[in-house]
Scaffold this motif. Structure first.
Motif, PDB file in Angstrom:
ATOM      1  N   GLU A  36       0.834  -1.205   0.000  1.00 57.68           N
ATOM      2  CA  GLU A  36       0.000   0.000   0.000  1.00 57.68           C
ATOM      3  C   GLU A  36       0.870   1.258   0.000  1.00 57.68           C
ATOM      4  O   GLU A  36       0.575   2.228  -0.700  1.00 57.68           O
ATOM      5  CB  GLU A  36      -0.953  -0.014   1.194  1.00 57.68           C
ATOM      6  CG  GLU A  36      -2.065  -1.035   1.064  1.00 57.68           C
ATOM      7  CD  GLU A  36      -3.141  -0.871   2.120  1.00 57.68           C
ATOM      8  OE1 GLU A  36      -3.833   0.167   2.120  1.00 57.68           O
ATOM      9  OE2 GLU A  36      -3.283  -1.787   2.946  1.00 57.68           O
ATOM     10  N   TYR A  41      -1.338  -0.896  -6.000  1.00 54.80           N
ATOM     11  CA  TYR A  41      -2.639  -0.845  -6.663  1.00 54.80           C
ATOM     12  C   TYR A  41      -2.587   0.018  -7.928  1.00 54.80           C
ATOM     13  O   TYR A  41      -3.470  -0.064  -8.783  1.00 54.80           O
ATOM     14  CB  TYR A  41      -3.709  -0.306  -5.711  1.00 54.80           C
ATOM     15  CG  TYR A  41      -3.332   0.956  -4.971  1.00 54.80           C
ATOM     16  CD1 TYR A  41      -3.476   2.208  -5.568  1.00 54.80           C
ATOM     17  CD2 TYR A  41      -2.824   0.900  -3.680  1.00 54.80           C
ATOM     18  CE1 TYR A  41      -3.123   3.366  -4.895  1.00 54.80           C
ATOM     19  CE2 TYR A  41      -2.466   2.055  -2.996  1.00 54.80           C
ATOM     20  CZ  TYR A  41      -2.618   3.285  -3.606  1.00 54.80           C
ATOM     21  OH  TYR A  41      -2.259   4.431  -2.941  1.00 54.80           O
ATOM     22  N   TRP A 104      -9.056  -2.291  -5.279  1.00 55.29           N
ATOM     23  CA  TRP A 104      -8.822  -1.075  -6.063  1.00 55.29           C
ATOM     24  C   TRP A 104      -9.252  -1.353  -7.503  1.00 55.29           C
ATOM     25  O   TRP A 104      -8.993  -2.440  -8.042  1.00 55.29           O
ATOM     26  CB  TRP A 104      -7.354  -0.672  -6.052  1.00 55.29           C
ATOM     27  CG  TRP A 104      -6.858  -0.138  -4.749  1.00 55.29           C
ATOM     28  CD1 TRP A 104      -6.747   1.174  -4.394  1.00 55.29           C
ATOM     29  CD2 TRP A 104      -6.383  -0.890  -3.623  1.00 55.29           C
ATOM     30  NE1 TRP A 104      -6.236   1.290  -3.120  1.00 55.29           N
ATOM     31  CE2 TRP A 104      -6.002   0.029  -2.624  1.00 55.29           C
ATOM     32  CE3 TRP A 104      -6.239  -2.249  -3.370  1.00 55.29           C
ATOM     33  CZ2 TRP A 104      -5.501  -0.365  -1.388  1.00 55.29           C
ATOM     34  CZ3 TRP A 104      -5.742  -2.657  -2.133  1.00 55.29           C
ATOM     35  CH2 TRP A 104      -5.379  -1.724  -1.159  1.00 55.29           C
ATOM     36  N   GLN A 108      -8.173   3.231  -8.096  1.00 51.74           N
ATOM     37  CA  GLN A 108      -8.990   3.908  -7.089  1.00 51.74           C
ATOM     38  C   GLN A 108      -9.514   2.897  -6.070  1.00 51.74           C
ATOM     39  O   GLN A 108      -9.970   1.806  -6.438  1.00 51.74           O
ATOM     40  CB  GLN A 108     -10.172   4.628  -7.751  1.00 51.74           C
ATOM     41  CG  GLN A 108      -9.755   5.712  -8.719  1.00 51.74           C
ATOM     42  CD  GLN A 108     -10.956   6.450  -9.281  1.00 51.74           C
ATOM     43  OE1 GLN A 108     -11.671   7.150  -8.554  1.00 51.74           O
ATOM     44  NE2 GLN A 108     -11.211   6.294 -10.579  1.00 51.74           N
ATOM     45  N   TYR A 109      -9.477   3.291  -4.813  1.00 49.15           N
ATOM     46  CA  TYR A 109      -9.928   2.398  -3.743  1.00 49.15           C
ATOM     47  C   TYR A 109     -11.441   2.206  -3.821  1.00 49.15           C
ATOM     48  O   TYR A 109     -12.206   3.173  -3.906  1.00 49.15           O
ATOM     49  CB  TYR A 109      -9.549   2.989  -2.389  1.00 49.15           C
ATOM     50  CG  TYR A 109      -9.886   2.103  -1.194  1.00 49.15           C
ATOM     51  CD1 TYR A 109      -9.251   0.876  -1.025  1.00 49.15           C
ATOM     52  CD2 TYR A 109     -10.824   2.506  -0.245  1.00 49.15           C
ATOM     53  CE1 TYR A 109      -9.544   0.073   0.065  1.00 49.15           C
ATOM     54  CE2 TYR A 109     -11.124   1.709   0.838  1.00 49.15           C
ATOM     55  CZ  TYR A 109     -10.476   0.485   0.990  1.00 49.15           C
ATOM     56  OH  TYR A 109     -10.778  -0.316   2.075  1.00 49.15           O
TER      57      TYR A 109
END
Length: 599
Positions: A36, A41, A104, A108-109
């Motif tokens: 992270e 991601y 993700w 984008q989360y």
């Protein structure tokens, strides 16, 4: 069933516009938990491939690394149809991922979910575009004993009856185009007394459509013949309804309703349509079974008749894929072989199985005890996590007629002081009453095996290998065992302190566990046997000892197959019978005098 689609992950809630995402994904271990921080991601670092839904610990995943890795990542590119996206929401479903899953989409989360055994979904409509899109998934796991684990080990090596951990995605991942106004869920409760199906309908719709113009049409049929069609006005997002199923007979039906049972697993087809001003906005295919399960003094009744349960313990493990079935055919094979052995039900032990398994249990008439995966330490965290996930599981699997019992606790696992400690007793009582609040129908067993608190059925575990001793124990000491004056096998009391036996049905829900001698590799209960003749002799002695107890209304033999180091299955892990199934079946189905009342 009309709605059946091979490999469709949720056979009781079927839509046609879906895509299976099982197969090769990019994969990476993240042992330093840096992914992270380094934004994997957005810039995925993995160069390994994994075959989803098999976990990295398994052979079928293509990796087969059984060591502990608490942080792992997946990546896959999917194709989205822009024309469909204009008129639908786009959902990504995970049937099972252990334990904490983060998603993700195109960098984008999108959200997260915690829990290894309940299914979950993400609405990613606003995050995808026409054409190719990137999915990145991070899964975090641990060896924490407070975490609902089931039979997964929490130390580096297997021990006792605990096996290699399951980390990450272990059930099907799939996508689905769902109409903007759609059916969100349906709860179906059979009501035999009124010859009706009770419904709780939930829709996803904007408030301004809940003005009386939005309808849900429920169309029920049996064997291709129409039974009823009910229109329900959705004046709120949640509405209750009822479908009358009574038939008089002239169109090929028997009088009344078709009931579901192991002997006749009758299932009704049902189609739900969300309709607005004559236009069908959504259509979902499903099915249900009409059956009633209830307690009447010392008996469990199915459709008003005493039910003698011949169950077998089923842990659902495969040699090359562990908790994940190799394919749907493997699930069907297990059920057909269980039936060939003369069992009318199974206790799915410490696992919430693939829902396709429950579908085939419904179709084939296999009774199911649904059991929660246990945690192994009692803390506030464990209470909250277990409660949340268990209620998700009960809601998700409620509609399956094959499930006749809920079993949230087993052998005091995670509640090791429940015999004496009031906080642990309160926990079990709360889970019992929460389960009953969602399911007024099914019995709930609280602490299968011993030290029961509130429980609709009293269950006992006993691996005595001598049939004569087993029978004598429960014949001569019945009152003393049930009243806690004499402890039964494992030196455990039947009831926790402060609780008393109140005449519930009694089952021996674990016994047997016979293993063949194989040079001390693996283990079973009691002494190992050398020959098929010795196996059958002991199996017959202990099984008939249980069946000859007139106050016991069923049993559960341990177990279907070998599981890793535990080699006490009636089959090995490749599903080869160790003894002739016809001989096991004859013993299981052999009648003793009093059992004739269960016909």
């Amino acid at each position: 069933m009309k709605c059946y689609l091979k490999d469709y992950p949720r056979p009781q809630f079927v839509r046609k516009n879906w895509e299976n995402l099982n197969g090769l994904w990019d994969f990476a271990f993240d042992d330093g938990n840096l992914g992270e921080k380094e934004k994997w991601y957005a810039h995925f670092q993995g160069k390994t491939k994994i075959r989803v839904p098999f976990t990295y610990e398994t052979k079928l995943s293509g990796i087969q690394d059984e060591s502990r890795h608490d942080f792992i990542w997946y990546r896959r590119v999917i194709s989205v149809d822009g024309e469909r996206l204009e008129k639908n929401r786009y959902l990504l479903h995970f049937e099972g991922s252990d334990f904490r899953t983060k998603l993700w989409v195109n960098g984008q989360y999108a959200g997260s979910h915690q829990g290894g055994y309940a299914r979950f979904s993400f609405d990613i409509t606003e995050l995808v575009k026409d054409g190719e899109n990137e999915l990145v998934v991070k899964v975090e796991d641990s060896f924490a004993m407070e975490q609902p684990r089931g039979k997964q080990r929490w130390i580096k090596e297997n021990f006792g009856c605990w096996y290699v951990q399951t980390t990450g995605i272990w059930k099907t991942v799939w996508t689905e185009y769902v109409p903007q106004v759609s059916l969100a869920s349906v709860k179906m409760t059979p009501n035999l007394e009124d010859y009706a199906l009770e419904l709780e309908l939930e829709v996803d719709a904007p408030e301004d459509m809940l003005d009386g113009s939005l309808l849900v049409e429920t169309e029920v049929s049996f064997g291709g013949k129409s039974v009823n069609r009910v229109l329900t006005t959705m004046i709120s997002s949640h509405v209750q309804a009822k479908a009358d199923l009574f038939t008089e007979g002239p169109e090929g039906f028997e009088w009344g309703v078709k009931t579901w049972s192991p002997e006749e697993p009758n299932l009704y087809d049902v189609v739900f349509r969300v309709v607005s001003r004559g236009t069908v906005l959504d259509e979902v295919g499903s099915y249900f079974g009409m059956r009633e399960i209830r307690i009447d003094g010392p008996n469990v009744l199915l459709n008003g008749r005493p039910l003698y349960q011949r169950l077998i313990l089923d842990q659902g493990y495969w040699k090359d894929s562990h908790m994940t079935p190799p394919d749907e055919e493997a699930l069907v094979e297990d059920l057909e072989k269980i039936q060939a052995l003369g069992y009318n039900g199974l206790r799915k032990h410490q696992k919430i199985e693939d829902e396709r398994f429950l579908y085939w249990c419904d179709v084939k008439g296999m009774l199911v005890w649904s059991e929660a995966p246990a945690a192994y330490r009692f803390t506030d965290y464990a209470v909250c996590e277990f409660t949340r996930e268990w209620m998700e599981i009960v809601k998700q699997n409620y509609n399956h007629p094959a499930i006749i019992v809920w079993t949230p606790f087993n052998e005091s696992w995670g509640i090791s002081k429940v015999k004496t400690k009031r906080d642990e007793q309160h926990f079990t009582e709360s889970i019992y009453h929460l389960t009953k609040s969602m399911d007024k129908m099914r019995p709930v067993i609280v602490n299968d095996g011993w030290e029961h608190t509130v429980s609709d059925i009293l269950t006992l575990h006993d691996y005595e290998e001598a049939g004569e001793i087993l029978k004598m124990r429960y014949e001569k000491c019945r009152e003393e065992i049930l009243d806690n004056r004499v402890y039964h096998c494992h030196d455990r009391a039947a009831m926790a302190d402060g609780y008393a036996y109140k005449g519930q049905p009694v089952l021996i829900s674990e016994y047997g566990g016979i293993a063949f001698n194989n040079d001390d590799a693996g283990w079973g209960y009691g002494k190992k046997v050398d020959t098929e003749e010795a196996f059958l002799r002991r199996f017959e002695e202990v099984t008939m000892a249980v069946k000859e107890l007139p106050y016991v209304c069923g049993f559960c033999y341990t177990q279907v197959t070998d599981v890793q180091q535990e080699i006490n299955g009636l089959m090995d892990m490749e599903r080869n019978f160790k003894v002739e199934p016809e001989k096991i079946r004859e013993i299981n189905e052999r009648e003793v005098g009093y059992l004739r009342r269960f016909r």
